[in-house]
Scaffold this motif. Structure first.
Motif, PDB file in Angstrom:
ATOM      1  N   PRO A   1      48.205  47.519  40.637  1.00 46.84           N
ATOM      2  CA  PRO A   1      47.676  48.807  41.615  1.00 46.84           C
ATOM      3  C   PRO A   1      47.278  50.103  40.842  1.00 46.84           C
ATOM      4  CG  PRO A   1      49.697  47.536  42.462  1.00 46.84           C
ATOM      5  CD  PRO A   1      49.420  47.157  40.898  1.00 46.84           C
ATOM      6  N   THR A   2      47.979  50.414  39.724  1.00 49.52           N
ATOM      7  CA  THR A   2      47.879  51.665  38.959  1.00 49.52           C
ATOM      8  C   THR A   2      46.651  51.571  38.152  1.00 49.52           C
ATOM      9  OG1 THR A   2      48.858  51.422  36.999  1.00 49.52           O
ATOM     10  CG2 THR A   2      50.194  51.767  38.647  1.00 49.52           C
ATOM     11  N   LEU A   3      45.772  50.669  38.128  1.00 50.99           N
ATOM     12  CA  LEU A   3      44.506  50.507  37.320  1.00 50.99           C
ATOM     13  C   LEU A   3      43.271  50.691  38.148  1.00 50.99           C
ATOM     14  CD1 LEU A   3      45.485  47.255  35.231  1.00 50.99           C
ATOM     15  CD2 LEU A   3      45.809  49.521  34.478  1.00 50.99           C
ATOM     16  N   PRO A   4      42.193  51.420  37.387  1.00 50.49           N
ATOM     17  CA  PRO A   4      41.006  51.775  38.321  1.00 50.49           C
ATOM     18  C   PRO A   4      40.262  50.442  38.505  1.00 50.49           C
ATOM     19  CG  PRO A   4      41.072  52.779  36.202  1.00 50.49           C
ATOM     20  CD  PRO A   4      42.203  51.939  35.870  1.00 50.49           C
ATOM     21  N   ALA A   5      39.454  50.395  39.748  1.00 52.74           N
ATOM     22  CA  ALA A   5      38.934  49.461  40.083  1.00 52.74           C
ATOM     23  C   ALA A   5      37.893  48.749  39.346  1.00 52.74           C
ATOM     24  CB  ALA A   5      38.525  49.503  41.678  1.00 52.74           C
ATOM     25  N   ARG A   6      37.292  49.801  38.408  1.00 58.37           N
ATOM     26  CA  ARG A   6      35.938  49.367  37.642  1.00 58.37           C
ATOM     27  C   ARG A   6      36.181  49.032  36.391  1.00 58.37           C
ATOM     28  NH1 ARG A   6      37.207  54.622  37.985  1.00 58.37           N
ATOM     29  NH2 ARG A   6      36.889  55.890  35.982  1.00 58.37           N
ATOM     30  N   GLY A   7      37.722  48.554  36.295  1.00 56.59           N
ATOM     31  CA  GLY A   7      38.146  48.140  34.810  1.00 56.59           C
ATOM     32  C   GLY A   7      38.033  46.565  34.758  1.00 56.59           C
ATOM     33  N   PRO A   8      38.446  45.914  33.657  1.00 59.26           N
ATOM     34  CA  PRO A   8      38.723  44.445  33.759  1.00 59.26           C
ATOM     35  C   PRO A   8      39.466  44.017  34.692  1.00 59.26           C
ATOM     36  CG  PRO A   8      39.090  45.526  31.634  1.00 59.26           C
ATOM     37  CD  PRO A   8      38.949  46.732  32.607  1.00 59.26           C
ATOM     38  N   ASP A   9      39.403  42.730  35.191  1.00 57.12           N
ATOM     39  CA  ASP A   9      40.029  41.894  36.158  1.00 57.12           C
ATOM     40  C   ASP A   9      41.540  41.633  35.762  1.00 57.12           C
ATOM     41  OD1 ASP A   9      40.376  40.518  38.728  1.00 57.12           O
ATOM     42  OD2 ASP A   9      40.699  38.823  37.180  1.00 57.12           O
ATOM     43  N   PRO A  10      42.519  42.293  36.509  1.00 59.15           N
ATOM     44  CA  PRO A  10      43.874  42.258  35.818  1.00 59.15           C
ATOM     45  C   PRO A  10      44.339  40.831  35.700  1.00 59.15           C
ATOM     46  CG  PRO A  10      43.765  43.975  37.706  1.00 59.15           C
ATOM     47  CD  PRO A  10      42.514  43.167  37.403  1.00 59.15           C
ATOM     48  N   VAL A  11      44.045  39.916  36.709  1.00 61.88           N
ATOM     49  CA  VAL A  11      44.357  38.575  36.590  1.00 61.88           C
ATOM     50  C   VAL A  11      43.693  37.852  35.523  1.00 61.88           C
ATOM     51  CG1 VAL A  11      44.368  36.325  37.932  1.00 61.88           C
ATOM     52  CG2 VAL A  11      44.901  38.431  39.181  1.00 61.88           C
ATOM     53  N   ALA A  12      42.521  37.894  35.409  1.00 64.14           N
ATOM     54  CA  ALA A  12      41.763  37.279  34.218  1.00 64.14           C
ATOM     55  C   ALA A  12      42.189  37.782  32.878  1.00 64.14           C
ATOM     56  CB  ALA A  12      40.200  37.595  34.189  1.00 64.14           C
ATOM     57  N   TYR A  13      42.652  39.080  32.851  1.00 59.93           N
ATOM     58  CA  TYR A  13      42.985  39.597  31.675  1.00 59.93           C
ATOM     59  C   TYR A  13      44.522  39.214  31.333  1.00 59.93           C
ATOM     60  CZ  TYR A  13      43.846  43.569  28.454  1.00 59.93           C
ATOM     61  OH  TYR A  13      43.843  44.467  27.199  1.00 59.93           O
ATOM     62  N   ALA A  14      45.375  38.969  32.369  1.00 55.30           N
ATOM     63  CA  ALA A  14      46.642  38.279  32.028  1.00 55.30           C
ATOM     64  C   ALA A  14      46.526  36.961  31.524  1.00 55.30           C
ATOM     65  CB  ALA A  14      47.387  38.326  33.329  1.00 55.30           C
TER      66      ALA A  14
END
Length: 480
Positions: free
Chosen positions: A344-357
């Motif tokens: 929730p602290t990451l910008p929306a226009r960045g990489p997808d957190p789930v795919a990044y994980a």
């Protein structure tokens, strides 16, 4: 009979697939790099070599070691050649790297370093000096002029040896401004949020605090001719082991005193704000963007944040490497839970957190990697200030729960009280927070204040939650 040494004379005897992508003799020193360690040699130097090979432009690097003269001498003995091995689950791949064409020791070779920083053909400076190499104040983010090393440099002859990279760089750029040399770009490749702005500030602060009579004019010229692009760098590069040395000899047939190894994955994202010619790193996959912040925060808080959490929790559990932590029943759960908590602290226009994980789990599990937890856990007072605390503040301000960050912070706290605590620039202050009669929550508060996080130290719910985690960690239990 021992193998011959790796050097330019040995290259013709190597198989084609083992040789550098470019002939080192055709390169010129057009990039200066501060920080001669394994990460630079496995990351920016590889990108630069491939950019030179694919463009036909002679982009060579002169690497400057802030402290280690031993590495400088070892590189010189090998004509600045070394091997890079990709640790792949299906078999390692080794190749000699040829982008480094010179090696200097910052203090003994001060005049040569300054001559390069003034040279018109040098248009890029890069740095990998770790977070502590910037000598930033924990309270202001600017240059810590009270630091003994910084104060000594400010009082020293700028033409002589200086002890900090910030001082040497500021003095060299000042000489460049006085000489009227062309514009130059100075690129931080260290894991700090807003690393370009952070580097610009400490360099400007050094000039501003200097006794140089022309410091105002220097700052004015720098504002027009020196750019500080922000970057995000990513590749896991473990410390070189004795086994890596043996494997390099077996792969090459010659002795390499400075082999480096890394995972197959590498990434470089750069702010497209250069003011001078640069290597065409995009030919090797580097990404130039208007704003690196979304990539930077994602990498800092998810990859680097997970790395630190695995390091301290793994150490508490008696493990040695990142791969060991991922083999434990809690490793993958920790990575995914931390990424979910921080997302929730990451910008929306960045990489997808789930795919990044998902990618992180694959990378961290690589059985060919042996990334030591002690290496990752070193300098924690600097690293977690960047990797964990801003996200922790933001989540708690928004009223969101932070159990995974609390667990990670507890593991760091636990580590500072161990007899074998990782190396840390604030080791003395951290150790002083532990007393036989000190209550755990008070120890947590004191440690947070050492980090410059008085606001978090005053959060009784947080310090209590962290303290409550300590008994399980002392028993080697990881409870997620």
């Amino acid at each position: 009979m021992s193998a011959d040494a790796l050097n330019r004379a040995a290259l013709p005897r190597l198989a084609e697939e083992l040789r550098p992508a470019v002939d080192p003799a055709e390169l010129r020193p057009r990039v200066v790099h501060f920080g001669i360690g394994a990460f630079h040699r496995a990351h920016q130097a590889v990108y630069t070599e491939h950019a030179a090979a694919r463009s036909g432009e002679p982009w060579g690097i002169t690497a400057v070691a802030p402290r280690s003269t031993e590495t400088v001498h070892a590189l010189r003995r090998q004509d600045c050649l070394y091997s890079v091995t990709e640790r792949r689950p299906d078999g390692h791949r080794t190749r000699v790297a040829g982008a480094v064409v010179g090696a200097l020791a910052m203090a003994p070779d001060a005049k040569a370093v300054d001559a390069l920083l003034v040279a018109p053909e040098v248009t890029v400076v890069t740095l990998t000096v770790t977070e502590k190499g910037y000598h930033r104040s924990t309270s202001t983010g600017g240059l810590d002029t009270a630091s003994a090393a910084v104060a000594a440099d400010l009082a020293a002859d700028p033409d002589g040896p200086l002890g900090t990279v910030v001082g040497r760089l500021a003095a060299g750029l000042a000489a460049r401004m006085r000489a009227g040399a062309p514009p130059i770009s100075v690129v931080s490749c260290d894991n700090m949020a807003g690393n370009g702005v952070a580097l610009a500030r400490v360099v400007h602060d050094f000039v501003r605090a200097s006794p140089w009579p022309d410091r105002t004019e220097i700052l004015d010229r720098m504002s027009d001719t020196v750019a500080f692009p922000a970057t995000v760098v990513d590749r896991i590069v473990p410390a070189t082991s004795d086994a890596d040395q043996v494997a390099a000899v077996a792969a090459l047939g010659v002795h390499d005193a400075l082999p480096v190894t890394g995972e197959p994955y590498r990434q470089w994202v750069l702010e497209d704000s250069f003011t001078a010619p640069r290597p065409p790193w995009e030919l090797d996959g580097a990404l130039f963007v208007p704003d690196v912040a979304p990539y930077q925060l994602t990498k800092l808080r998810l990859l680097n944040g997970s790395h630190s959490a695995l390091a301290y929790l793994g150490t508490a559990a008696g493990l040695a490497t990142i791969a060991d932590t991922m083999a434990a029943d809690w490793g993958e759960r920790l990575v995914r839970a931390l990424c979910a908590e921080v997302s929730p602290t990451l910008p929306a226009r960045g990489p997808d957190p789930v795919a990044y994980a998902d990618d992180l789990v694959v990378r961290f599990r690589n059985p060919a990697m042996r990334h030591l937890l002690r290496q990752i856990g070193a300098d924690g007072s600097v690293k977690i200030t960047e990797r964990w605390l801003p996200a922790l503040r933001e989540l708690r301000t928004r009223g969101l729960s932070t159990p995974v960050l609390e667990l990670a912070l507890a593991a760091w706290v636990h580590g500072t009280g161990r007899d074998d605590a990782p190396a840390d620039p604030a080791a003395g202050a951290l150790a002083a927070c532990w007393g036989p009669a000190t209550r755990p929550a008070e120890t947590v508060r004191a440690l947070l204040r050492v980090l410059g996080a008085a606001d978090l130290a005053d959060d009784d719910a947080l310090t209590g939650a962290v303290a409550d985690r300590l008994p399980a960690l002392r028993a080697g239990r990881i409870e997620i």
